[in-house]
Design an enzyme around this catalytic site. Structure first.
Site, PDB file in Angstrom:
ATOM      1  N   GLN A   1       0.851  -1.176   0.000  1.00 21.16           N
ATOM      2  CA  GLN A   1       0.000   0.000   0.000  1.00 21.16           C
ATOM      3  C   GLN A   1       0.889   1.228   0.000  1.00 21.16           C
ATOM      4  O   GLN A   1       1.902   1.275   0.696  1.00 21.16           O
ATOM      5  CB  GLN A   1      -0.872  -0.004   1.257  1.00 21.16           C
ATOM      6  CG  GLN A   1      -2.079   0.912   1.183  1.00 21.16           C
ATOM      7  CD  GLN A   1      -3.332   0.210   0.666  1.00 21.16           C
ATOM      8  OE1 GLN A   1      -3.939  -0.585   1.376  1.00 21.16           O
ATOM      9  NE2 GLN A   1      -3.720   0.497  -0.562  1.00 21.16           N
TER      10      GLN A   1
ATOM     11  N   SER B   1       1.702   0.197   6.906  1.00 21.44           N
ATOM     12  CA  SER B   1       0.441  -0.500   6.681  1.00 21.44           C
ATOM     13  C   SER B   1       0.726  -1.994   6.710  1.00 21.44           C
ATOM     14  O   SER B   1       1.824  -2.415   6.388  1.00 21.44           O
ATOM     15  CB  SER B   1      -0.117  -0.117   5.308  1.00 21.44           C
ATOM     16  OG  SER B   1      -1.166  -0.972   4.943  1.00 21.44           O
ATOM     17  N   THR B   2      -0.271  -2.786   7.074  1.00 21.64           N
ATOM     18  CA  THR B   2      -0.103  -4.251   7.004  1.00 21.64           C
ATOM     19  C   THR B   2      -0.913  -4.811   5.837  1.00 21.64           C
ATOM     20  O   THR B   2      -1.289  -5.968   5.830  1.00 21.64           O
ATOM     21  CB  THR B   2      -0.479  -4.874   8.355  1.00 21.64           C
ATOM     22  OG1 THR B   2       0.128  -4.132   9.407  1.00 21.64           O
ATOM     23  CG2 THR B   2       0.033  -6.311   8.472  1.00 21.64           C
ATOM     24  N   HIS B   3      -1.162  -3.962   4.828  1.00 19.05           N
ATOM     25  CA  HIS B   3      -1.929  -4.426   3.674  1.00 19.05           C
ATOM     26  C   HIS B   3      -1.005  -5.056   2.657  1.00 19.05           C
ATOM     27  O   HIS B   3      -0.775  -4.502   1.572  1.00 19.05           O
ATOM     28  CB  HIS B   3      -2.718  -3.277   3.051  1.00 19.05           C
ATOM     29  CG  HIS B   3      -3.599  -2.564   4.036  1.00 19.05           C
ATOM     30  ND1 HIS B   3      -4.007  -1.265   3.872  1.00 19.05           N
ATOM     31  CD2 HIS B   3      -4.143  -2.983   5.202  1.00 19.05           C
ATOM     32  CE1 HIS B   3      -4.774  -0.917   4.901  1.00 19.05           C
ATOM     33  NE2 HIS B   3      -4.859  -1.930   5.713  1.00 19.05           N
ATOM     34  N   THR B   4      -0.437  -6.190   3.045  1.00 19.44           N
ATOM     35  CA  THR B   4       0.397  -6.947   2.114  1.00 19.44           C
ATOM     36  C   THR B   4      -0.522  -7.873   1.324  1.00 19.44           C
ATOM     37  O   THR B   4      -1.462  -8.444   1.881  1.00 19.44           O
ATOM     38  CB  THR B   4       1.431  -7.773   2.881  1.00 19.44           C
ATOM     39  OG1 THR B   4       0.757  -8.517   3.898  1.00 19.44           O
ATOM     40  CG2 THR B   4       2.465  -6.881   3.541  1.00 19.44           C
TER      41      THR B   4
END
Lengths: 435, 591
Positions: free
Chosen positions: B347, B516-519
């Site tokens: 992200q 962000s941890t939106h991997t």
């Protein structure tokens, strides 16, 4: 028709008849067991007759009474340690008469006085359930911890004769039973529900002062402090009874433990969790209708004034903190119960105007503040809600102040919580065995 | 010595959002389901106790609810010819753990991607020509369209009690909502969260700049709510301690607050915690899964046989488990062959800090997880990309999550980080600072991928997952463009000053600061086994009784938080499993 053919015909017919009888009887028996299971849950037998983490109905739960600790008995159908050897008559004699098979009198902690109201038909189903539907458990009854001379049983026979009047089932119902639902409600409340066991005050000789409304105006007018909790009045008084509950709210409360304005706690939370959540919608409505029909009787003790119910909380909404109690409320309670004390519908109960705060004792409220409370999910409302404990961070003085704050600081100081009261309750809580 | 458990119908690996959704669906279908979760049980009454839970040091700084990196972590490198090193401290990504996973402590932003986001390659090809897409950009279409998923977005939003205002219902544009969004079948289950003052300031500035701001869809209940499962939620009270914390108000949607009360009561459901799955087991043909192997709390190796295996762990762990189990061909960036691990994306974020006039009282401590305002004019392909020469876009948001003393009382650049000058600065700025953020897409590239690390291992002795990733020009260019748009809105708030935090071209990905941890990606869904790991129903091409949920399925990432699509895809896949696969267990899509 040849003779052998006739014989075969007759034998087949007989076989089928016997099979049909057996199947019907089995069906009838299963139906009876199922009905018994429902009635047993309405009677909340499991609450006393099952120990914490114990096998269902095997007994062993300690019950604190004014005369000492008694232990509930094994009512599974084990022939040696339970009621496996009981005939139907033995069962009736115990459950409705208060006398065990071997002749000894039961402590009135067993609400046989209320169960005397139950019809023969229902007793049959209960018998079928307890002797055929409950798995037998071999567990010897534990000896009661009652000091001499109170542990001598035969005076209980005297007690029975003096204070238990004729079985209620032969007496007229306490309200005009034209309305079938009202009659059903009366039957459940006065009988299996045994609501009076907690909600009716007892005389010094420990019998309930009234077993129905026609019996006396103290019926369901509120019980004594027991185990730290106090059963409130269920009469029609607005300040501490069901006066400003709708019939629908009462039924909802029985089925779920929650209404838009309040939440069950203490012993009643257990009653709902173990028993009333399993009522049919019709039975819950019947109970609600009956309870709402009980006229109001002004009760003694403290009633949080309704007209100024919001006063304390109003100032908080304007961020005016005028007392230590208000400050403690803001720092601990307000997040969930809100600055206006209204709570959040069904999730967190209202405090402003909540009749659960009334009464002449502050102990239940103090217990909630110190130890918190879990409102467990029911089959209709699966979510559990948790009130955390605050005893770890509040001094006794702070607890007393916040309790007085939410109770609108009674003018009569005898109804106030004090530091000493809180200290006593706190030490009692610390020494109680955890659930 | 391995203990062998009795076979079950379905075994779930990981028990967060997708695990809870799959468990509900499969138990409803009458199957026996076992969920294996490596972490502990956690719920409101145990891990979100007011007021102890509002402890910034314990939760935000020391990461009490996050994965213990000393037991298992990932390794990072920028490019395929770099050497990857372990990620030893909480930084860019914050991995969840325990029952509920990160779903227990996320913020709750619950978006739907745009219809064009799901058909990215064909959309850009159609509008801008095939040559517009750089050669090393490996973006692909999702093999499922927005219209297919619409009922499942709705289903997830209703379960989670999302608060918002629809902008497009059945093609009709609704005032107050996001006019760019894909058509919805109905309004949100709850009205939007109230605006905090910062929302009002941002919205006014956005309107003055010619945009139409709308409320961010938030899985923080705006009022008491009972979801379709009969589970009651409380309302958000804007406590300002959301991301990283369990919610003590029962308001933040989590598996615990929306699903578990019902699921736990089902006799055909069993949850085993402290069960760390090390491998998916295959039969001799290697085309059928026989179950999984896990290590229990005593360190015993346990085999759990099952008819169906569903990987419902976090995106990174799903991919790692496929690699550790030897399922599918690992992706090789040199040749471009193989599929497991490819198309890893992330992200792209930037921000503008605004200092409003001294008399402003922003009250920053009044915050919610996902409440706020946004404009979507520069997200997706909502604007003409022809002149700007990049793909993708970002939402521009004001999203106030709180004013916590350690992490959310930032001072302007140049002010010392401690001491009397710092104190003076906080006193002067805390009450009047507002942040405008951009959250944007990251495309997938040939050289951004996941693989097993050759050197580093976890506490079970298994190779760590290696993340090869850096920012690429396209996404930095996009970010630069949108940040300038955000800056213009910042100027429209009439601040005393503002500070832009862009990502300039050439910026390298920095793992040290939280982003962000939106991997996403690594086990992407696609149309053929040659271009993807799972088919449109999240079914493995290689092993037909294996399903892989989560954002690992995304071929690239878009300008929104991924959870809405993750939830929708789970319900969509569950429906296909129940209506098709269970009747006739075989590949549901012809390869």
């Amino acid at each position: 028709m040849s003779r052998s053919k006739l014989e075969r015909c007759l034998k087949t017919t007989l076989a089928f008849s016997l099979l049909w009888c057996a199947v019907t009887k089995a069906d009838t028996l299963n139906g009876s067991i199922d009905k018994g299971r429902y009635l047993a849950s309405a009677g909340d037998c499991v609450a006393c007759h099952t120990a914490v983490r114990g096998k269902p109905f095997a007994g062993g739960l300690p019950l604190e009474t004014p005369i000492g600790t008694i232990y509930s008995t094994n009512i599974t159908p084990d022939p040696d340690t339970g009621i496996g050897a009981y005939t139907y008559e033995d069962f009736v004699k115990a459950v409705q008469g208060g006398v065990a098979k071997d002749g000894h009198a039961l402590y009135p902690a067993m609400p046989y006085v209320s169960y005397a109201r139950v019809t023969d038909d229902d007793m049959r189903s209960l018998y079928d359930y307890f002797t055929r539907g409950v798995p037998p458990v071999r567990q010897t009854n534990r000896k009661d911890d009652v000091a001499w001379p109170l542990n001598v049983r035969w005076p209980l026979h005297l007690w029975r004769l003096l204070f238990v009047r004729a079985p209620l089932k032969t007496r007229p119902t306490s309200t005009q039973a034209n309305d079938k639902q009202l009659a059903r409600g009366a039957y459940l409340v006065e009988g299996l529900g045994h609501c009076g066991a907690c909600h009716t005050p007892r005389a010094i000789t420990m019998q309930e002062k009234a077993l129905s409304f026609s019996d006396g105006s103290s019926f369901l007018s509120g019980g004594a402090l027991l185990g730290g909790w106090q059963a409130p009045s269920l009469q029609g008084d607005i300040s501490d009874g069901l006066g400003n509950w709708s019939q629908q709210e009462v039924a909802q409360f029985l089925l779920t433990g929650r209404t838009a304005r309040t939440d069950a706690f203490g012993s009643m939370e257990e009653v709902i969790y173990n028993s009333t959540q399993y009522l049919t919608a019709d039975d819950a409505s019947a109970i609600a209708q009956y309870l709402k029909a009980i006229p109001r009787t002004p009760s003694p003790g403290y009633a949080v004034p309704q007209t100024s119910a919001r006063t304390s909380f109003d100032t908080l909404g304007n961020l005016r903190i005028n007392s230590n109690g208000a400050r403690v409320y803001v720092d601990n309670c307000m997040a969930c119960h809100r600055s206006n004390g209204q709570g959040y519908s069904v999730a967190f109960p209202a405090l402003a105007g909540n009749a659960a705060l009334n009464g002449d004792t502050t102990e239940p409220i103090i217990r909630l503040v110190l130890a918190g409370s879990m409102s467990r999910g029911t089959r209709l409302t699966p979510a559990s809600f948790y009130m955390p404990s605050f005893g770890w961070r509040l001094s006794n003085a702070d607890v007393a102040d916040v309790v007085n704050f939410i109770r609108q600081k009674p003018a009569d100081t005898s109804f106030e919580a004090t530091e000493e009261t809180v200290a006593k309750i706190r030490s009692r809580l610390d020494t109680q065995t955890p659930k | 010595m391995t203990t062998r458990k009795k076979p079950v119908d379905v075994v779930l690996v990981g028990f967060g959002w997708t695990g809870a959704i799959m468990a509900m669906e499969m138990t409803e279908a009458g199957l026996n389901v076992v969920a294996l979760e490596r972490g502990d049980m956690q719920d409101t009454a145990t891990a979100a106790i007011y007021p102890r839970v509002i402890d910034e040091l314990a939760y935000s700084i020391r990461g009490k609810l996050f994965q213990d990196l000393s037991k298992e972590t990932v390794t990072f490198r920028h490019r395929p010819d770099d050497v990857a090193v372990p990620y030893r401290q909480q930084g860019a990504i914050l991995l969840g753990n325990g029952v509920g996973g990160a779903g227990f402590h996320w913020n709750g932003l619950t978006w739907r991607p745009l219809p064009s986001d799901l058909k990215l390659r064909s959309h850009y090809t159609e509008r801008y020509g095939a040559r517009f897409i750089p050669v090393d950009m490996t973006i692909a279409d999702f093999p499922v369209a927005y219209a297919d998923l619409e009922p499942f977005f709705t289903q997830f939003e209703n379960v989670a009690g999302v608060s918002g205002k629809a902008g497009n219902i059945g093609g009709r544009i609704m005032a107050g909502g996001n006019r760019f969004e894909g058509p919805r079948s109905s309004e949100y289950p709850l009205p939007p969260l109230k605006n905090v003052y910062g929302d009002t300031v941002f919205a006014q500035a956005a309107e003055d700049s010619g945009y139409q701001p709308f409320s961010i869809p938030a899985a923080n209940a705006s009022q008491p709510y009972t979801n379709p499962y009969g589970v009651r939620m409380g309302p958000c009270n804007f406590c300002g301690f959301c991301e990283g914390y369990g919610c003590y108000m029962y308001a933040k949607a989590s598996p615990q607050s929306t699903i578990l009360p019902v699921l736990i009561m089902r006799p055909n459901f069993e949850l085993r915690t402290r069960a760390h799955v090390t491998r998916v087991n295959l039969d001799a043909s290697r085309r059928q899964a026989t179950g999984v192997t896990y290590v229990d709390a005593q360190g015993t190796q346990v085999e759990q046989p099952a008819r169906i295996v569903i990987l419902t762990a976090f995106q990174l762990h799903n991919v790692r488990l496929l690699l550790l189990s030897g399922i599918g061909t690992p992706y090789d960036p040199a040749t471009g062959h193989g599929v497991v691990g490819k198309n890893f994306a992330y992200q792209m974020l930037s921000s503008v800090n605004v200092a409003l006039p001294a008399s402003t009282e922003i009250n920053p401590f009044i915050g919610s997880g996902a409440g706020g305002k946004s404009i979507d004019d520069f997200n997706g392909d909502n604007f003409d990309h022809g002149p700007v020469g990049f793909l993708g876009g970002s939402g521009i948001v004001h999203h106030r999550t709180g004013g916590r003393p350690i992490g959310q009382s930032a001072v302007p650049k140049g002010v010392p980080a401690w001491g009397s000058e710092w104190k003076r600065s906080v006193q002067q700025t805390y009450h009047r600072t507002l942040t405008i953020g951009t959250q944007g897409s990251v495309m997938s590239y040939r050289d951004a991928y996941l693989s097993l690390d050759p050197t580093y291992r976890d506490s079970f002795g298994q190779p760590l997952l290696r993340i090869t990733f850096d920012w690429h020009d396209n996404d930095l260019k996009m970010c630069d463009f949108v940040t300038r748009k955000a800056e213009a809105i910042a100027q429209a708030t009439k601040p005393t000053s503002y500070q832009t935090n862009p990502k300039k071209p050439g910026t390298r990905f920095d793992t040290r600061i939280y982003q962000s941890t939106h991997t996403t990606g690594g086990a992407i869904m696609g149309t053929t086994p040659a271009n993807s790991v799972v088919n449109r129903y999240l079914q493995s091409w290689d092993v037909h009784n294996l399903f892989v949920t989560g954002a690992s399925a995304f071929p690239q990432n878009f300008g929104y938080n991924p959870t809405g699509l993750v939830g929708a895809l789970s319900y969509w896949a569950a429906k296909a499993i129940r209506s098709e696969y269970l009747r006739d267990p075989r590949p549901m899509v012809d390869a």
